[in-house]
Enzyme design. Structure first.
Site, PDB file in Angstrom:
ATOM      1  N   ASP A 113      -5.220  -2.291   0.016  1.00  0.00           N
ATOM      2  CA  ASP A 113      -4.157  -2.073  -0.963  1.00  0.00           C
ATOM      3  C   ASP A 113      -2.794  -2.213  -0.294  1.00  0.00           C
ATOM      4  O   ASP A 113      -2.461  -1.471   0.626  1.00  0.00           O
ATOM      5  CB  ASP A 113      -4.305  -0.679  -1.569  1.00  0.00           C
ATOM      6  CG  ASP A 113      -3.263  -0.400  -2.637  1.00  0.00           C
ATOM      7  OD1 ASP A 113      -3.613  -0.454  -3.830  1.00  0.00           O
ATOM      8  OD2 ASP A 113      -2.096  -0.108  -2.287  1.00  0.00           O
TER       9      ASP A 113
ATOM     10  N   TYR B  52       6.099  -3.326   1.126  1.00  0.00           N
ATOM     11  CA  TYR B  52       5.582  -2.617   2.301  1.00  0.00           C
ATOM     12  C   TYR B  52       5.929  -3.383   3.579  1.00  0.00           C
ATOM     13  O   TYR B  52       5.056  -3.689   4.398  1.00  0.00           O
ATOM     14  CB  TYR B  52       4.062  -2.449   2.217  1.00  0.00           C
ATOM     15  CG  TYR B  52       3.568  -1.483   1.168  1.00  0.00           C
ATOM     16  CD1 TYR B  52       4.421  -0.639   0.466  1.00  0.00           C
ATOM     17  CD2 TYR B  52       2.209  -1.409   0.878  1.00  0.00           C
ATOM     18  CE1 TYR B  52       3.942   0.246  -0.493  1.00  0.00           C
ATOM     19  CE2 TYR B  52       1.723  -0.523  -0.074  1.00  0.00           C
ATOM     20  CZ  TYR B  52       2.592   0.282  -0.763  1.00  0.00           C
ATOM     21  OH  TYR B  52       2.111   1.165  -1.708  1.00  0.00           O
TER      22      TYR B  52
ATOM     23  N   LYS C 184       1.238  -5.187  -5.556  1.00  0.00           N
ATOM     24  CA  LYS C 184       2.009  -4.538  -6.620  1.00  0.00           C
ATOM     25  C   LYS C 184       3.290  -5.287  -6.970  1.00  0.00           C
ATOM     26  O   LYS C 184       3.927  -5.901  -6.124  1.00  0.00           O
ATOM     27  CB  LYS C 184       2.351  -3.106  -6.205  1.00  0.00           C
ATOM     28  CG  LYS C 184       1.132  -2.285  -5.807  1.00  0.00           C
ATOM     29  CD  LYS C 184       1.505  -0.898  -5.334  1.00  0.00           C
ATOM     30  CE  LYS C 184       0.305  -0.174  -4.782  1.00  0.00           C
ATOM     31  NZ  LYS C 184      -0.094  -0.711  -3.457  1.00  0.00           N
TER      32      LYS C 184
ATOM     33  N   HIS D  10       4.183  -1.225  -9.854  1.00  0.00           N
ATOM     34  CA  HIS D  10       4.270  -0.189  -8.830  1.00  0.00           C
ATOM     35  C   HIS D  10       4.786   1.145  -9.342  1.00  0.00           C
ATOM     36  O   HIS D  10       4.212   2.195  -9.056  1.00  0.00           O
ATOM     37  CB  HIS D  10       5.133  -0.661  -7.653  1.00  0.00           C
ATOM     38  CG  HIS D  10       4.839   0.049  -6.379  1.00  0.00           C
ATOM     39  ND1 HIS D  10       5.312  -0.372  -5.164  1.00  0.00           N
ATOM     40  CD2 HIS D  10       4.112   1.161  -6.116  1.00  0.00           C
ATOM     41  CE1 HIS D  10       4.878   0.439  -4.211  1.00  0.00           C
ATOM     42  NE2 HIS D  10       4.164   1.380  -4.767  1.00  0.00           N
TER      43      HIS D  10
END
Length: 288
Positions: free
Chosen positions: A60, A65, A95, A128
């Site tokens: 995930d 990120y 996301k 998200h």
């Protein structure tokens, strides 16, 4: 006594394995998702390789990120080229971030993630956070964009993250039910009410920070979790993860440590009793 709905119990009893004896949850669209995955908020090439080597197939990540998607994409390209793992054995989640929340820009967002991951499709794509929704755009509009990328086969499933019941109602009203709602969930914030609501709509719950994370850094020091762990000769983290699994919640613990990466997936050799579950539920610190 802790009770599961008959529907949820049937799903749990029907678990089938994809890899390394990792059970799966059946989603409302007929797809299956490994019930334990690697939360990839912070990863290195070594941690991704370590996770794949010990049996993780569910990873995930997200566009925001850092370089997570790029790192994961590099490692996946290597392992897929080696032929030891096939693309259909993987379950890759990413996301949609704030700047792509207009319906017309959702395809742009997912294509950017696919490029970074060096993949043709995602297994699951999530909105998200509704809290970052631009003022002039409803979650319903964004969800229509998610349906667009689903129909375009850029992802096999679509879902949401950090949604409450009202926000879930808004997207469900658009005609396609999200397969999951990813929220912070662990023994200190067990989301009992949201889980019951999701179950009633055939939506799974995915737990991020299932072993505490930054929000609950002392969770794994909890005396009750340690006590239960000692009974089964497992760690408090494994108890916390097993708690989610037995409730039918998908868990995505995050670690870069090979020891903990392996430990977090080694949670299928013991089973919590109803009394254990009740004691863990009593640890809840949020009215959820």
């Amino acid at each position: 006594m802790y009770k599961l709905s008959l529907t949820l119990l049937a799903i749990i009893l029907a678990f089938k394995c994809i890899s390394a004896d990792i059970p799966t949850r059946l989603l409302n669209n007929g797809q299956k998702i490994p019930i334990v995955g690697l939360g990839a908020g912070h990863v290195t090439e070594e941690s991704v390789r370590s996770a794949l080597e010990v049996g993780y197939r569910h990873i995930d990540t997200s566009l925001n990120y850092g370089d997570s998607e790029i790192i994961i994409g590099k490692v996946l390209k290597e392992v897929l080229k080696d032929g030891k793992i096939k693309r259909q054995d993987l379950y890759i989640v990413s996301k949609l971030e704030t700047e792509y929340h207009t319906r017309s820009r959702v395809p742009e967002g997912i294509k950017k993630s696919l490029q970074r991951l060096d993949l043709d499709y995602l297994d699951l794509y999530l909105i998200h956070s509704p809290d970052s929704q631009p003022a002039n755009i409803t979650v319903g509009e964004t969800w229509l964009g998610m349906i667009d990328v689903l129909k375009a086969n850029l992802t096999r499933s679509i879902g949401v993250s950090n949604f409450n019941q009202k926000q879930l109602d808004e997207v469900i009203a658009k005609g396609v039910v999200p397969v999951t709602n990813q929220v912070i969930c662990n023994p200190y914030v067990n989301e009992r009410k949201l889980l019951a609501y999701a179950d009633s709509h055939n939506v799974t719950l995915t737990a991020y920070s299932p072993v505490g994370g930054r929000a609950y850094p002392d969770l794994l020091k909890d005396p009750k979790l340690i006590e239960i762990g000692n009974k089964y000769k497992v760690s408090s983290a494994q108890v916390a993860l097993r708690f989610e699994i037995q409730r039918g919640v998908i868990a995505i613990p995050n670690s870069q440590n090979p020891k903990y990466i392996k430990e977090n997936i080694d949670v299928f050799g013991f089973k919590l009793t109803d009394e254990d579950i009740k004691a863990i539920e009593a640890l809840n610190k949020k009215d959820s």
